[in-house]
Design an enzyme around this catalytic site. Structure first.
Site, PDB file in Angstrom:
ATOM      1  N   TRP A 164      10.746  -3.975  -4.030  1.00 15.03           N
ATOM      2  CA  TRP A 164      11.906  -4.583  -3.410  1.00 15.03           C
ATOM      3  C   TRP A 164      11.895  -6.090  -3.591  1.00 15.03           C
ATOM      4  O   TRP A 164      12.917  -6.699  -3.910  1.00 15.03           O
ATOM      5  CB  TRP A 164      11.960  -4.185  -1.945  1.00 15.03           C
ATOM      6  CG  TRP A 164      13.173  -4.588  -1.158  1.00 15.03           C
ATOM      7  CD1 TRP A 164      13.182  -4.917   0.170  1.00 15.03           C
ATOM      8  CD2 TRP A 164      14.543  -4.684  -1.589  1.00 15.03           C
ATOM      9  NE1 TRP A 164      14.462  -5.220   0.585  1.00 15.03           N
ATOM     10  CE2 TRP A 164      15.318  -5.079  -0.478  1.00 15.03           C
ATOM     11  CE3 TRP A 164      15.180  -4.465  -2.808  1.00 15.03           C
ATOM     12  CZ2 TRP A 164      16.699  -5.279  -0.546  1.00 15.03           C
ATOM     13  CZ3 TRP A 164      16.557  -4.662  -2.884  1.00 15.03           C
ATOM     14  CH2 TRP A 164      17.306  -5.059  -1.765  1.00 15.03           C
ATOM     15  N   ARG A 191       0.326 -12.028  -3.177  1.00 12.80           N
ATOM     16  CA  ARG A 191      -0.883 -12.489  -2.487  1.00 12.80           C
ATOM     17  C   ARG A 191      -2.107 -12.475  -3.394  1.00 12.80           C
ATOM     18  O   ARG A 191      -2.950 -13.353  -3.320  1.00 12.80           O
ATOM     19  CB  ARG A 191      -1.137 -11.621  -1.242  1.00 12.80           C
ATOM     20  CG  ARG A 191      -2.339 -12.100  -0.422  1.00 12.80           C
ATOM     21  CD  ARG A 191      -2.496 -11.341   0.864  1.00 12.80           C
ATOM     22  NE  ARG A 191      -1.438 -11.622   1.823  1.00 12.80           N
ATOM     23  CZ  ARG A 191      -1.410 -12.705   2.600  1.00 12.80           C
ATOM     24  NH1 ARG A 191      -2.359 -13.638   2.494  1.00 12.80           N
ATOM     25  NH2 ARG A 191      -0.423 -12.879   3.457  1.00 12.80           N
ATOM     26  N   LYS A 217      16.522   4.871  10.183  1.00 16.76           N
ATOM     27  CA  LYS A 217      16.973   5.776   9.116  1.00 16.76           C
ATOM     28  C   LYS A 217      15.790   6.288   8.289  1.00 16.76           C
ATOM     29  O   LYS A 217      15.875   7.367   7.676  1.00 16.76           O
ATOM     30  CB  LYS A 217      18.016   5.084   8.230  1.00 16.76           C
ATOM     31  CG  LYS A 217      17.549   3.817   7.529  1.00 16.76           C
ATOM     32  CD  LYS A 217      16.842   4.083   6.222  1.00 16.76           C
ATOM     33  CE  LYS A 217      16.190   2.830   5.680  1.00 16.76           C
ATOM     34  NZ  LYS A 217      15.483   3.090   4.396  1.00 16.76           N
ATOM     35  N   SER A 252      13.967   7.667  -2.846  1.00 13.39           N
ATOM     36  CA  SER A 252      13.538   7.450  -1.466  1.00 13.39           C
ATOM     37  C   SER A 252      12.099   7.890  -1.230  1.00 13.39           C
ATOM     38  O   SER A 252      11.762   9.076  -1.331  1.00 13.39           O
ATOM     39  CB  SER A 252      14.466   8.203  -0.504  1.00 13.39           C
ATOM     40  OG  SER A 252      13.948   8.182   0.803  1.00 13.39           O
ATOM     41  N   ASN A 259      10.593   7.834   1.699  1.00  8.86           N
ATOM     42  CA  ASN A 259      10.528   8.566   2.954  1.00  8.86           C
ATOM     43  C   ASN A 259      10.985  10.011   2.772  1.00  8.86           C
ATOM     44  O   ASN A 259      10.347  10.942   3.281  1.00  8.86           O
ATOM     45  CB  ASN A 259      11.384   7.852   4.004  1.00  8.86           C
ATOM     46  CG  ASN A 259      10.763   6.540   4.436  1.00  8.86           C
ATOM     47  OD1 ASN A 259       9.851   6.505   5.244  1.00  8.86           O
ATOM     48  ND2 ASN A 259      11.250   5.440   3.860  1.00  8.86           N
ATOM     49  N   VAL A 274       4.338   1.804   0.192  1.00  8.04           N
ATOM     50  CA  VAL A 274       4.318   2.081   1.623  1.00  8.04           C
ATOM     51  C   VAL A 274       5.478   2.988   2.024  1.00  8.04           C
ATOM     52  O   VAL A 274       6.622   2.770   1.613  1.00  8.04           O
ATOM     53  CB  VAL A 274       4.382   0.761   2.425  1.00  8.04           C
ATOM     54  CG1 VAL A 274       4.532   1.042   3.918  1.00  8.04           C
ATOM     55  CG2 VAL A 274       3.128  -0.075   2.162  1.00  8.04           C
ATOM     56  N   GLU A 291       7.328   3.550   5.115  1.00 11.27           N
ATOM     57  CA  GLU A 291       7.467   2.932   6.436  1.00 11.27           C
ATOM     58  C   GLU A 291       7.718   3.958   7.538  1.00 11.27           C
ATOM     59  O   GLU A 291       7.253   3.802   8.669  1.00 11.27           O
ATOM     60  CB  GLU A 291       8.603   1.898   6.426  1.00 11.27           C
ATOM     61  CG  GLU A 291       8.325   0.636   5.627  1.00 11.27           C
ATOM     62  CD  GLU A 291       7.470  -0.373   6.397  1.00 11.27           C
ATOM     63  OE1 GLU A 291       6.929  -0.025   7.463  1.00 11.27           O
ATOM     64  OE2 GLU A 291       7.356  -1.519   5.907  1.00 11.27           O
TER      65      GLU A 291
END
Length: 330
Positions: free
Chosen positions: A16, A40, A191, A254, A256, A275, A277
Protein backbone atom coordinates in the site's frame (compact mmCIF):
# COMPACT_ATOMS: atom_id res chain seq x y z
CA UNK A 1 0.21 24.35 0.14
CA UNK A 2 -0.32 22.92 -3.32
CA UNK A 3 0.66 19.48 -4.50
CA UNK A 4 4.40 19.22 -5.02
CA UNK A 5 5.43 22.32 -3.02
CA UNK A 6 6.90 20.26 -0.18
CA UNK A 7 8.26 16.71 -0.11
CA UNK A 8 5.71 13.95 0.45
CA UNK A 9 6.99 11.25 2.81
CA UNK A 10 5.31 7.85 2.53
CA UNK A 11 6.34 5.97 5.65
CA UNK A 12 6.14 2.25 4.98
CA UNK A 13 7.28 0.38 1.88
CA UNK A 14 4.76 -2.44 1.83
CA UNK A 15 2.32 -2.85 -1.02
CA UNK A 16 0.00 0.00 0.00
CA UNK A 17 2.80 2.42 0.79
CA UNK A 18 4.49 1.65 -2.52
CA UNK A 19 1.23 2.10 -4.43
CA UNK A 20 0.56 5.46 -2.75
CA UNK A 21 4.08 6.65 -3.52
CA UNK A 22 3.77 5.62 -7.17
CA UNK A 23 0.36 7.28 -7.49
CA UNK A 24 1.52 10.51 -5.88
CA UNK A 25 4.62 10.64 -8.08
CA UNK A 26 2.46 10.31 -11.19
CA UNK A 27 0.54 13.39 -10.11
CA UNK A 28 3.55 15.61 -9.37
CA UNK A 29 4.28 18.37 -11.85
CA UNK A 30 7.79 18.62 -13.35
CA UNK A 31 10.19 20.21 -10.89
CA UNK A 32 8.00 19.45 -7.88
CA UNK A 33 9.42 18.29 -4.56
CA UNK A 34 10.01 14.53 -4.48
CA UNK A 35 7.94 11.72 -3.05
CA UNK A 36 10.00 9.93 -0.39
CA UNK A 37 9.30 6.25 0.24
CA UNK A 38 10.72 5.21 3.61
CA UNK A 39 11.54 1.61 4.56
CA UNK A 40 12.69 0.79 8.08
CA UNK A 41 15.18 -1.88 6.99
CA UNK A 42 18.23 -0.34 5.23
CA UNK A 43 18.88 -3.50 3.24
CA UNK A 44 15.35 -3.52 1.87
CA UNK A 45 15.51 0.21 1.08
CA UNK A 46 18.77 -0.29 -0.83
CA UNK A 47 17.32 -3.21 -2.76
CA UNK A 48 14.19 -1.23 -3.64
CA UNK A 49 16.19 1.84 -4.67
CA UNK A 50 18.35 -0.23 -6.98
CA UNK A 51 15.67 -2.44 -8.54
CA UNK A 52 12.93 0.26 -8.69
CA UNK A 53 10.37 -2.55 -8.23
CA UNK A 54 8.96 -3.79 -4.92
CA UNK A 55 9.10 -7.46 -5.83
CA UNK A 56 8.08 -8.57 -2.32
CA UNK A 57 4.89 -6.53 -1.98
CA UNK A 58 3.92 -4.98 -5.32
CA UNK A 59 5.57 -6.90 -8.17
CA UNK A 60 5.32 -5.56 -11.69
CA UNK A 61 4.98 -1.89 -10.72
CA UNK A 62 7.96 0.35 -11.46
CA UNK A 63 8.84 3.22 -9.14
CA UNK A 64 9.02 6.54 -11.04
CA UNK A 65 12.35 8.35 -10.91
CA UNK A 66 10.74 11.03 -8.74
CA UNK A 67 10.27 8.55 -5.87
CA UNK A 68 13.27 8.67 -3.52
CA UNK A 69 13.71 5.51 -1.47
CA UNK A 70 15.43 5.89 1.91
CA UNK A 71 15.83 4.29 5.32
CA UNK A 72 16.70 7.49 7.22
CA UNK A 73 13.44 8.56 8.86
CA UNK A 74 14.68 12.04 9.75
CA UNK A 75 15.72 12.69 6.17
CA UNK A 76 12.42 11.30 4.88
CA UNK A 77 10.29 13.81 6.81
CA UNK A 78 12.65 16.80 6.60
CA UNK A 79 10.88 19.84 5.18
CA UNK A 80 7.55 18.00 4.85
CA UNK A 81 4.17 19.45 5.81
CA UNK A 82 2.63 16.02 6.47
CA UNK A 83 3.45 12.34 6.05
CA UNK A 84 1.46 9.28 5.06
CA UNK A 85 1.87 6.66 7.79
CA UNK A 86 1.49 3.35 5.96
CA UNK A 87 2.77 0.69 8.34
CA UNK A 88 0.57 -2.06 9.87
CA UNK A 89 -1.49 -0.84 12.82
CA UNK A 90 0.62 -2.75 15.33
CA UNK A 91 3.67 -0.72 14.23
CA UNK A 92 2.00 2.71 14.23
CA UNK A 93 2.69 3.61 17.91
CA UNK A 94 6.41 2.94 17.58
CA UNK A 95 6.68 4.95 14.36
CA UNK A 96 4.74 7.90 15.78
CA UNK A 97 7.14 8.02 18.73
CA UNK A 98 9.93 8.81 16.26
CA UNK A 99 8.17 11.63 14.39
CA UNK A 100 8.19 15.37 15.17
CA UNK A 101 4.91 16.45 16.73
CA UNK A 102 4.55 19.43 14.39
CA UNK A 103 4.27 17.08 11.41
CA UNK A 104 0.81 16.33 10.06
CA UNK A 105 0.17 12.58 10.12
CA UNK A 106 -2.16 10.77 7.74
CA UNK A 107 -2.95 7.32 9.12
CA UNK A 108 -3.42 4.75 6.37
CA UNK A 109 -3.53 1.49 8.36
CA UNK A 110 -6.96 -0.09 8.77
CA UNK A 111 -6.54 -1.33 12.32
CA UNK A 112 -6.80 -0.34 15.97
CA UNK A 113 -4.41 0.91 18.64
CA UNK A 114 -3.12 -1.61 21.23
CA UNK A 115 -5.92 -0.62 23.65
CA UNK A 116 -8.58 -1.23 21.00
CA UNK A 117 -9.18 2.46 20.36
CA UNK A 118 -8.81 4.48 17.14
CA UNK A 119 -5.31 5.25 15.91
CA UNK A 120 -6.32 8.89 15.40
CA UNK A 121 -7.07 9.18 19.14
CA UNK A 122 -3.71 7.58 19.93
CA UNK A 123 -1.91 10.08 17.69
CA UNK A 124 -3.54 13.00 19.47
CA UNK A 125 -2.72 11.53 22.87
CA UNK A 126 0.90 11.40 21.73
CA UNK A 127 0.87 15.12 20.98
CA UNK A 128 0.07 15.33 17.26
CA UNK A 129 -2.39 18.13 16.54
CA UNK A 130 -2.73 17.67 12.78
CA UNK A 131 -4.17 14.21 12.19
CA UNK A 132 -6.06 12.65 9.28
CA UNK A 133 -7.07 9.17 8.14
CA UNK A 134 -7.15 7.74 4.60
CA UNK A 135 -9.52 4.91 3.72
CA UNK A 136 -11.60 3.46 0.91
CA UNK A 137 -11.84 0.58 -1.58
CA UNK A 138 -8.16 0.77 -2.43
CA UNK A 139 -6.36 -2.42 -3.41
CA UNK A 140 -2.67 -1.61 -3.83
CA UNK A 141 -2.37 -4.00 -6.76
CA UNK A 142 -4.80 -1.89 -8.80
CA UNK A 143 -3.84 1.62 -7.70
CA UNK A 144 -0.18 0.81 -8.30
CA UNK A 145 -1.07 0.01 -11.90
CA UNK A 146 -3.07 3.18 -12.39
CA UNK A 147 -6.52 1.60 -12.56
CA UNK A 148 -9.41 3.99 -11.71
CA UNK A 149 -10.21 4.23 -7.99
CA UNK A 150 -11.50 6.58 -5.32
CA UNK A 151 -10.60 7.16 -1.69
CA UNK A 152 -11.49 9.51 1.14
CA UNK A 153 -9.32 11.50 3.55
CA UNK A 154 -11.01 12.53 6.78
CA UNK A 155 -9.86 15.06 9.34
CA UNK A 156 -11.21 17.66 11.73
CA UNK A 157 -8.43 19.80 10.24
CA UNK A 158 -10.01 20.70 6.89
CA UNK A 159 -6.82 22.39 5.67
CA UNK A 160 -4.85 19.19 6.21
CA UNK A 161 -7.51 17.11 4.44
CA UNK A 162 -7.45 19.50 1.49
CA UNK A 163 -3.65 19.32 1.31
CA UNK A 164 -3.73 15.52 1.24
CA UNK A 165 -6.41 15.64 -1.42
CA UNK A 166 -4.22 17.85 -3.63
CA UNK A 167 -1.18 15.64 -3.08
CA UNK A 168 -2.87 12.37 -3.98
CA UNK A 169 -5.46 13.36 -6.60
CA UNK A 170 -4.57 12.07 -10.07
CA UNK A 171 -6.53 11.20 -13.23
CA UNK A 172 -6.65 7.62 -11.91
CA UNK A 173 -7.44 8.34 -8.24
CA UNK A 174 -10.29 10.56 -7.07
CA UNK A 175 -9.78 11.78 -3.52
CA UNK A 176 -12.75 12.99 -1.49
CA UNK A 177 -12.59 14.79 1.87
CA UNK A 178 -14.67 14.28 5.00
CA UNK A 179 -14.80 15.66 8.52
CA UNK A 180 -16.07 12.34 9.95
CA UNK A 181 -12.75 10.95 11.16
CA UNK A 182 -14.41 8.35 13.36
CA UNK A 183 -16.68 6.99 10.64
CA UNK A 184 -14.01 6.85 7.95
CA UNK A 185 -11.37 5.31 10.21
CA UNK A 186 -13.55 2.71 11.92
CA UNK A 187 -15.43 1.76 8.76
CA UNK A 188 -12.09 0.73 7.29
CA UNK A 189 -11.31 -1.24 10.45
CA UNK A 190 -14.59 -3.13 10.76
CA UNK A 191 -14.92 -4.09 7.11
CA UNK A 192 -11.81 -6.30 7.49
CA UNK A 193 -13.70 -8.48 9.96
CA UNK A 194 -16.67 -8.68 7.60
CA UNK A 195 -14.31 -9.70 4.80
CA UNK A 196 -13.00 -12.52 7.00
CA UNK A 197 -16.61 -13.65 7.42
CA UNK A 198 -17.13 -13.55 3.65
CA UNK A 199 -13.97 -15.61 3.21
CA UNK A 200 -15.20 -18.16 5.74
CA UNK A 201 -18.40 -18.42 3.72
CA UNK A 202 -16.43 -18.92 0.51
CA UNK A 203 -14.18 -21.51 2.12
CA UNK A 204 -17.16 -23.49 3.38
CA UNK A 205 -18.77 -23.36 -0.06
CA UNK A 206 -21.96 -21.76 1.26
CA UNK A 207 -22.82 -20.00 -2.01
CA UNK A 208 -23.68 -16.52 -3.21
CA UNK A 209 -26.86 -16.14 -1.16
CA UNK A 210 -25.02 -16.66 2.12
CA UNK A 211 -22.21 -14.31 1.14
CA UNK A 212 -24.64 -11.59 0.04
CA UNK A 213 -26.50 -11.93 3.34
CA UNK A 214 -23.25 -11.68 5.31
CA UNK A 215 -22.18 -8.55 3.46
CA UNK A 216 -25.60 -6.92 3.87
CA UNK A 217 -26.00 -7.74 7.55
CA UNK A 218 -22.35 -6.89 8.05
CA UNK A 219 -23.03 -3.41 6.73
CA UNK A 220 -25.83 -2.98 9.27
CA UNK A 221 -23.51 -4.19 12.02
CA UNK A 222 -20.88 -1.70 10.89
CA UNK A 223 -23.47 1.07 11.03
CA UNK A 224 -24.48 0.23 14.61
CA UNK A 225 -20.86 0.24 15.71
CA UNK A 226 -19.99 3.50 13.96
CA UNK A 227 -23.00 5.35 15.36
CA UNK A 228 -22.25 4.04 18.85
CA UNK A 229 -18.77 5.57 18.55
CA UNK A 230 -20.16 8.94 17.42
CA UNK A 231 -19.78 8.63 13.66
CA UNK A 232 -22.29 9.90 11.11
CA UNK A 233 -24.59 7.11 9.92
CA UNK A 234 -24.25 8.25 6.28
CA UNK A 235 -20.52 7.48 6.34
CA UNK A 236 -21.18 3.74 6.44
CA UNK A 237 -22.75 4.02 2.96
CA UNK A 238 -19.76 5.89 1.53
CA UNK A 239 -16.37 4.88 0.16
CA UNK A 240 -14.87 3.93 3.52
CA UNK A 241 -17.91 1.86 4.49
CA UNK A 242 -19.94 0.14 1.80
CA UNK A 243 -17.32 0.78 -0.87
CA UNK A 244 -14.46 -0.73 1.10
CA UNK A 245 -16.64 -3.59 2.35
CA UNK A 246 -17.64 -4.65 -1.16
CA UNK A 247 -14.05 -4.51 -2.40
CA UNK A 248 -12.56 -6.36 0.56
CA UNK A 249 -15.27 -9.01 0.85
CA UNK A 250 -15.27 -9.95 -2.84
CA UNK A 251 -11.84 -9.29 -4.34
CA UNK A 252 -9.15 -11.83 -5.14
CA UNK A 253 -6.68 -9.19 -3.87
CA UNK A 254 -8.20 -9.16 -0.36
CA UNK A 255 -5.92 -10.60 2.32
CA UNK A 256 -8.75 -10.73 4.84
CA UNK A 257 -11.15 -12.58 2.54
CA UNK A 258 -8.38 -15.01 1.60
CA UNK A 259 -7.49 -15.57 5.26
CA UNK A 260 -11.11 -16.38 6.09
CA UNK A 261 -11.21 -18.86 3.25
CA UNK A 262 -7.98 -20.44 4.50
CA UNK A 263 -9.38 -20.82 8.03
CA UNK A 264 -12.48 -22.54 6.67
CA UNK A 265 -10.31 -25.00 4.77
CA UNK A 266 -8.00 -25.65 7.70
CA UNK A 267 -5.05 -24.00 5.93
CA UNK A 268 -2.48 -21.46 7.21
CA UNK A 269 -3.67 -17.84 7.14
CA UNK A 270 -0.28 -16.37 6.19
CA UNK A 271 -0.49 -14.10 3.14
CA UNK A 272 3.10 -14.11 1.91
CA UNK A 273 4.34 -12.11 4.89
CA UNK A 274 1.62 -9.47 4.45
CA UNK A 275 -0.39 -8.42 7.50
CA UNK A 276 -4.02 -9.57 7.79
CA UNK A 277 -5.40 -6.73 9.93
CA UNK A 278 -8.80 -8.33 10.51
CA UNK A 279 -7.39 -11.26 12.50
CA UNK A 280 -6.12 -8.90 15.21
CA UNK A 281 -9.04 -6.50 14.93
CA UNK A 282 -11.76 -9.12 15.43
CA UNK A 283 -10.67 -9.94 18.97
CA UNK A 284 -10.31 -6.28 19.94
CA UNK A 285 -13.75 -5.41 18.59
CA UNK A 286 -15.37 -8.42 20.25
CA UNK A 287 -13.85 -7.45 23.60
CA UNK A 288 -15.15 -3.88 23.15
CA UNK A 289 -18.65 -5.10 22.28
CA UNK A 290 -18.81 -7.36 25.33
CA UNK A 291 -17.48 -4.65 27.63
CA UNK A 292 -20.02 -2.08 26.40
CA UNK A 293 -23.04 -4.32 25.89
CA UNK A 294 -23.25 -3.97 22.11
CA UNK A 295 -24.55 -6.67 19.81
CA UNK A 296 -22.01 -7.43 17.07
CA UNK A 297 -22.82 -11.06 16.18
CA UNK A 298 -20.68 -11.34 13.04
CA UNK A 299 -17.70 -9.83 14.85
CA UNK A 300 -18.23 -12.28 17.72
CA UNK A 301 -18.41 -15.28 15.39
CA UNK A 302 -15.32 -14.27 13.42
CA UNK A 303 -13.33 -13.49 16.58
CA UNK A 304 -14.07 -16.87 18.10
CA UNK A 305 -13.40 -18.79 14.91
CA UNK A 306 -10.14 -16.88 14.37
CA UNK A 307 -9.08 -17.64 17.95
CA UNK A 308 -9.79 -21.34 17.47
CA UNK A 309 -12.57 -21.34 20.07
CA UNK A 310 -15.25 -22.22 17.51
CA UNK A 311 -15.14 -24.17 14.28
CA UNK A 312 -16.19 -22.26 11.15
CA UNK A 313 -19.40 -24.32 11.07
CA UNK A 314 -20.16 -23.35 14.67
CA UNK A 315 -19.69 -19.71 13.72
CA UNK A 316 -22.23 -20.01 10.90
CA UNK A 317 -24.67 -21.85 13.18
CA UNK A 318 -24.38 -19.06 15.75
CA UNK A 319 -25.56 -16.56 13.13
CA UNK A 320 -28.27 -18.71 11.56
CA UNK A 321 -29.69 -19.70 14.95
CA UNK A 322 -30.33 -16.18 16.21
CA UNK A 323 -33.86 -15.18 17.21
CA UNK A 324 -36.22 -14.04 14.45
CA UNK A 325 -36.16 -10.29 13.90
CA UNK A 326 -37.61 -7.61 11.62
CA UNK A 327 -35.20 -6.09 9.12
CA UNK A 328 -36.93 -2.74 9.53
CA UNK A 329 -38.62 -2.50 12.94
CA UNK A 330 -42.11 -0.97 12.95
Amino acid sequence: MGAGVTPLPVLGAGGWGTALAVNAARGRVPGAAPVRLWARRPDFAAQLAAARVNADYLPGVTLPDTVEVMADLGAAVAGADFALVVVPSVGVPELLMELPRALGVVLCAKGLAPDGGPLTALAREMGFTRVAVLSGPNHAEEIGRGLPAATVVASHDTALAAAVQRALMTPALRVYTSTDETGVELGGVLKNVMALAAGLSDGLGLGDNAKAALITRGLREMGRYLVALGAHEDTVYGLSGLGDLVATATSRHSRNRAAGEAIARGEPTAQGGKVVEGLRTAGLLDAWAQAHGHDLPIVRAVARVAAGEWTPQTGIESLMGRDAKAERPA
